[in-house]
Design an enzyme around this catalytic site. Structure first.
Site, PDB file in Angstrom:
ATOM      1  CE  LYS A 150      26.765  73.305  61.195  1.00  0.00           C
ATOM      2  NZ  LYS A 150      26.935  72.405  59.945  1.00  0.00           N
ATOM      3  CB  SER A 170      30.587  70.710  60.275  1.00  0.00           C
ATOM      4  OG  SER A 170      29.449  70.922  59.393  1.00  0.00           O
ATOM      5  CB  SER A 190      27.829  68.446  58.367  1.00  0.00           C
ATOM      6  OG  SER A 190      29.080  68.557  58.237  1.00  0.00           O
TER       7      SER A 190
HETATM    8  N1  GLN Z   1      33.356  66.497  56.352  1.00  0.00           N
HETATM    9  C1  GLN Z   1      32.765  67.353  55.138  1.00  0.00           C
HETATM   10  C2  GLN Z   1      33.745  68.472  54.924  1.00  0.00           C
HETATM   11  O1  GLN Z   1      34.594  68.675  55.967  1.00  0.00           O
HETATM   12  C3  GLN Z   1      31.601  67.473  55.496  1.00  0.00           C
HETATM   13  C4  GLN Z   1      31.018  68.970  56.060  1.00  0.00           C
HETATM   14  C5  GLN Z   1      29.790  69.067  55.945  1.00  0.00           C
HETATM   15  O2  GLN Z   1      28.660  68.454  55.635  1.00  0.00           O
HETATM   16  N2  GLN Z   1      29.492  70.324  56.124  1.00  0.00           N
HETATM   17  O3  GLN Z   1      33.574  69.114  54.103  1.00  0.00           O
END
Ligand code: GLN
Length: 489
Positions: A76, A151, A175
């Site tokens: 990532k 994400s 995410s």
């Molecule tokens: N969707 C959540 C956020 O936008 C979690 C994102 C994540 O786990 N990085 O904060």
């Protein structure tokens, strides 16, 4: 071979049936063919990947038998990679070449993996659909009109579409698990502190954790063996004796106590997902498990508490992006203040700016008690709920997400996007480990099941997930429209 698991590729490399250069080239060809459509990779490291593959083949000839030697991986784009672009999905870092490797990247290098490239992601890991990336949306391989989740959407799409054998992701509120559910693959978030966060660009430091995105629970265990462990550079990494996460995969489940949180089967959950998870629970019963309802009383508060804590920590972490040291700097600033203002206004996208504003507000002297301190108290209540549940059960099982992948562009208000993580966020607030594994299909799209464990009970979750995958085939489903052909494979 590109549609195989890491375990299978590792065996084929060891048997000499295939070389690392061959499998690396096959993945690079597949990326060249599909990345234009899926947009899963921000950077592809073609030349260095083939060099690393050749070196891995040479090391194997010289007697190195490391299980991950010569196996292609994608990281990532939140992990710093030396001499390679590391963008975090943001214009702010669109030109940032990291001078060092994250500890996670270093560990994979030591294990001999081949870096195919860096995967697309929501900007600074803020999002649930991969639509906030400066580098454009990622498409779901099962239906390119749908989001892959976020994400870590690039990593999930890449693994699902056979663009790589395995990938890394990070999980602050869901995410790793939610994109794994949307793309029909296995995602694993370890306990907070299990994997080093050094060199992983910080979003919300008390929640962020790195983990594997793979085609099976067995692969997740193999990869966690390489990723986990104390790192003196990360004060939040835990000093625990080394564990072999693969050791207990085959343990029978007889006597396993499964908790089912009634709050995760309430209004809002799609009927298909509810049925698929209940069918899976029936399968576990056949394997000797007992099922018991558990009460996560405060789980309805988790999204609200998270959206105070995470933006608060993000607002502090992102203050370092000021145009002075690295990354984007606005054109022709007239003075220092103008540079700060325009650099940050132009370098960050909408969602990131929204979070910085919320976080700064929540931390301000007049509102700290009303918001931040209160959110921290709720966090404790959520952790207490889990502690009570784990006094009675070994794992907690429910859906990963309330529905399957939604259409690109279909969620325009931030709150409906925030509610995406309704079943996953409490796990981060409590610091627990959890997996998402495929549990069925609805209207051509995959569905995910979440398995949550007690602190540092990663091996138990992986055992429970692996046993399910030994008795079902959901994790073997491939996205029909782009399934790899025999000659590619
Ligand atoms: N969707 C959540 C956020 O936008 C979690 C994102 C994540 O786990 N990085 O904060």
């Amino acid at each position: 071979m590109i549609n195989s698991t890491v375990a299978e590729i590792s065996a084929a490399l060891q048997a000499g049936d295939i070389s690392s250069v061959e499998i690396t080239q096959a993945y690079l060809n597949r990326i060249a063919k599909l990345n234009g459509e899926l947009n899963a990779f921000i950077t592809v490291c073609e030349e260095s990947a083939l060099e690393q593959a050749a070196a891995a083949d040479a090391a194997r000839s010289a007697g190195n038998t490391s299980p991950l030697l010569g196996i292609p991986i994608a990281h990532k784009d939140i992990f710093c990679t030396k001499d390679i672009l590391t963008t975090c999905g943001s214009r702010m870092l669109h030109n940032f070449i990291s001078p060092y490797n994250a500890t996670v990247v270093e560990r994979f290098n030591e294990a001999g993996t081949v870096l195919l490239g860096k995967t697309n992601m929501d900007e600074f890991a803020m999002g649930s659909s991969n639509e906030t990336s400066f580098f454009g949306d990622v498409k779901n391989p099962w239906n390119t009109e749908c989001v892959p989740g976020g994400s870590s959407g690039g990593s999930a799409a890449a693994v699902a579409a056979d663009l790589c054998a395995m990938a890394t992701g990070t999980d602050t509120g869901g995410s790793i698990r939610q994109p794994a559910a949307f793309c029909g693959i296995t995602g694993f978030k370890p306990s907070y502190g299990r994997v080093s966060r050094w060199g992983m660009i910080a979003f919300a430091s008390s929640l962020d954790q790195a983990g594997p995105i793979t085609k099976s629970a067995e692969d997740a265990a193999i990869i966690l063996n390489a990723m986990a462990g104390l790192d003196e550079k990360d004060s939040t990494s835990i000093d625990r004796p080394a564990e072999e996460f693969t050791a207990s995969l085959n343990q029978p489940l007889k006597g396993l106590r499964i908790g089912v949180p009634k709050q995760h089967f309430a209004q809002g959950l799609s009927t298909e997902i509810e049925k698929a998870v209940r069918d899976a629970l029936a399968e576990y019963k056949k394997l000797g498990a007992t099922i018991k309802e558990v009460d996560l009383t405060n789980s309805h508060l988790s999204v609200s508490a998270y959206y105070v804590v995470a933006p608060a920590e993000a607002s502090a972490n992102l203050s370092r992006f000021d145009g002075v040291r690295y990354g984007y700097r606005c054109e022709d600033p007239v003075d220092l203040e103008d540079m700060y203002k325009r650099t940050r206004s132009e370098g960050f996208g909408e969602e990131v700016k929204r979070r910085i504003m919320i976080g700064t507000y929540a931390l301000s002297a007049g509102y700290y008690d009303a918001y931040y301190r209160k959110a921290q108290k709720i966090r404790r209540l959520i952790k207490d709920d889990f502690d009570r549940a784990f006094a009675e059960v070994d794992v907690i099982i429910g859906p990963t997400s309330p529905h399957t992948a939604f259409k690109l562009g279909s969620k325009s208000d931030p709150v409906s996007m925030y509610l995406e993580d309704i079943y996953t966020i409490a796990v981060n607030l409590a610091g627990l480990p959890a997996a998402s594994i495929p549990v069925g299909m609805a209207n051509g799209m995959p569905m995910g099941m979440q398995i949550i464990g007690a602190y540092f009970d990663e091996a138990k979750i992986l055992n429970v997930a692996h046993q399910f995958q030994q008795h079902t085939d959901w994790h073997k489903q491939k996205p029909g429209p782009i399934a790899s052909s025999d000659e590619e494979a």
